[in-house]
Design a protein around this motif. Structure first.
Motif, PDB file in Angstrom:
ATOM      1  N   GLU A   1       0.815  -1.220   0.000  1.00 23.60           N
ATOM      2  CA  GLU A   1       0.000   0.000   0.000  1.00 23.60           C
ATOM      3  C   GLU A   1       0.852   1.274   0.000  1.00 23.60           C
ATOM      4  O   GLU A   1       0.298   2.379  -0.012  1.00 23.60           O
ATOM      5  N   GLU A   2       2.158   1.115   0.008  1.00 21.68           N
ATOM      6  CA  GLU A   2       3.063   2.271   0.053  1.00 21.68           C
ATOM      7  C   GLU A   2       3.761   2.469  -1.292  1.00 21.68           C
ATOM      8  O   GLU A   2       3.854   1.544  -2.104  1.00 21.68           O
ATOM      9  N   GLU A   3       4.250   3.675  -1.530  1.00 19.58           N
ATOM     10  CA  GLU A   3       5.114   3.919  -2.678  1.00 19.58           C
ATOM     11  C   GLU A   3       6.522   3.509  -2.265  1.00 19.58           C
ATOM     12  O   GLU A   3       7.301   4.317  -1.746  1.00 19.58           O
ATOM     13  N   PHE A   4       6.839   2.259  -2.508  1.00 22.11           N
ATOM     14  CA  PHE A   4       8.027   1.650  -1.923  1.00 22.11           C
ATOM     15  C   PHE A   4       8.580   0.620  -2.893  1.00 22.11           C
ATOM     16  O   PHE A   4       7.827  -0.203  -3.421  1.00 22.11           O
ATOM     17  N   VAL A   5       9.882   0.653  -3.136  1.00 22.63           N
ATOM     18  CA  VAL A   5      10.482  -0.274  -4.079  1.00 22.63           C
ATOM     19  C   VAL A   5      11.252  -1.369  -3.334  1.00 22.63           C
ATOM     20  O   VAL A   5      11.852  -1.123  -2.288  1.00 22.63           O
ATOM     21  N   VAL A   6      11.195  -2.566  -3.891  1.00 19.33           N
ATOM     22  CA  VAL A   6      11.969  -3.692  -3.373  1.00 19.33           C
ATOM     23  C   VAL A   6      12.902  -4.151  -4.483  1.00 19.33           C
ATOM     24  O   VAL A   6      12.450  -4.513  -5.578  1.00 19.33           O
ATOM     25  N   LEU A   7      14.197  -4.109  -4.200  1.00 17.79           N
ATOM     26  CA  LEU A   7      15.216  -4.452  -5.185  1.00 17.79           C
ATOM     27  C   LEU A   7      15.955  -5.718  -4.764  1.00 17.79           C
ATOM     28  O   LEU A   7      16.333  -5.863  -3.599  1.00 17.79           O
ATOM     29  N   ALA A   8      16.178  -6.603  -5.718  1.00 21.02           N
ATOM     30  CA  ALA A   8      16.989  -7.784  -5.450  1.00 21.02           C
ATOM     31  C   ALA A   8      18.444  -7.352  -5.295  1.00 21.02           C
ATOM     32  O   ALA A   8      18.970  -6.600  -6.106  1.00 21.02           O
ATOM     33  N   GLY A   9      19.084  -7.862  -4.253  1.00 25.12           N
ATOM     34  CA  GLY A   9      20.508  -7.632  -4.067  1.00 25.12           C
ATOM     35  C   GLY A   9      21.303  -8.907  -4.205  1.00 25.12           C
ATOM     36  O   GLY A   9      22.524  -8.910  -4.080  1.00 25.12           O
ATOM     37  N   THR A  10      20.592 -10.011  -4.466  1.00 23.20           N
ATOM     38  CA  THR A  10      21.213 -11.296  -4.744  1.00 23.20           C
ATOM     39  C   THR A  10      20.962 -11.603  -6.215  1.00 23.20           C
ATOM     40  O   THR A  10      19.808 -11.735  -6.637  1.00 23.20           O
ATOM     41  N   ASP A  11      22.023 -11.730  -6.992  1.00 29.73           N
ATOM     42  CA  ASP A  11      21.872 -11.767  -8.444  1.00 29.73           C
ATOM     43  C   ASP A  11      21.112 -12.983  -8.957  1.00 29.73           C
ATOM     44  O   ASP A  11      20.507 -12.934 -10.025  1.00 29.73           O
TER      45      ASP A  11
END
Length: 292
Positions: free
Chosen positions: A179-189
């Protein structure tokens, strides 16, 4: 929004263990030319823990000058004490950072409530967007989903880079921040494609230093709906990642760049360069996978 493939850029070093600004310019141009959606500097692969504040500022200025606003420049400002993070964040902002990456405090293993206090204090004191950085194998502490949910409500805490290697944790971060303006990025390739398919926006990738075209293809094929091609690109990273254990971070990545003609130098001491045997293995793998 932070999205796409963002190289976790290494820090070029001279023979006398100083920052090599000319090679920094070369590497920055190379990565931008290969389609980087942003640059992530002074992270684990950037040996932030080995550099002085003065070196961090000088390095950030060099990269920021080359980037010149073309893509987001994410700069590591993490440390153990809240006070030091705030002070470093302010000088890195002046040096040209667009976003600040804040790793969890390490060695001291704070509680989740203490982590909330830490990040909230930084968010209150610093005007730039903040990206949390979770890498429990190195820090000894995990940002739990409930903690991330609470911190995602802060206006300038805009996302998290997760290097835990646990896909379930990424899924939970996505769930609690939906529900938030929030990004989730992979840090494990190895989890780039899985993260994208689960709702993540991209990855901060170590392998994007070495084979940027291959890593970018994961995102581009996924974006185009070419799932099989995206999976094939993801699988191409396995032989390179398998060599990462042959040296202490970031020795293998630095040697791979050296093999390709970008003289980023050895790791900062006491970390040693890789052996000739590992260098030869890198040459063999890169001859199959690296796209000029």
């Amino acid at each position: 929004m932070i999205h796409g493939i963002i190289p976790a850029m290494v820090t070029p070093i001279t023979e006398d263990q100083r920052i090599n600004h000319s090679v920094t310019v070369q590497l920055t141009r190379e990565l931008l030319g290969k389609g980087a959606a942003g640059l992530f500097i002074l992270g684990t692969n950037g040996e932030f823990h080995m550099l002085t504040t003065e070196e961090k500022v000088a390095f950030t200025k060099t990269v920021a000058t080359e980037v010149d606003g073309a893509v987001p420049l994410i700069v590591g400002a993490g440390s153990n004490s809240t006070k030091e993070v705030i002070e470093l964040s302010k000088v890195l902002k002046e040096a040209g950072a667009d976003v600040l990456s804040i790793i969890t405090p390490y060695f001291i293993q704070p509680t989740q409530d203490e982590l909330i206090d830490h990040y909230r204090a930084i968010a209150k004191a610093v005007e730039l967007p903040l990206l949390m950085y979770n890498i429990p194998k190195k820090t000894g502490v995990t940002l739990e989903p409930e903690t991330v949910c609470e911190l995602a409500k802060e206006k300038n805490i805009v996302g998290i880079k997760d290097s835990s290697g646990q896909f379930e944790l990424i899924e939970n971060y996505l769930r609690v921040t939906a529900e938030e303006e929030f990004v989730v990025l992979a840090g494990t390739d190895s989890l780039i494609l899985d993260t994208l398919e689960a709702g993540g926006t991209g990855a901060v990738a170590a392998t994007a230093n070495i084979v940027p075209s291959v890593v970018n293809n994961i995102y581009e094929y996924w974006k185009q709906g070419e799932r099989d091609k995206a999976r094939q690109a993801q699988e191409k990273l396995a032989p390179i990642r398998a060599l990462f254990s042959k040296g202490t971070i970031p020795a293998v990545i630095k040697k791979a760049l050296e093999v390709q003609g970008i003289k980023v130098g050895a790791p900062i001491h006491p970390i040693r360069d890789v052996s000739q045997e590992v260098e030869e293995q890198l040459r063999q793998v890169l001859s199959k996978h690296w796209q000029k």
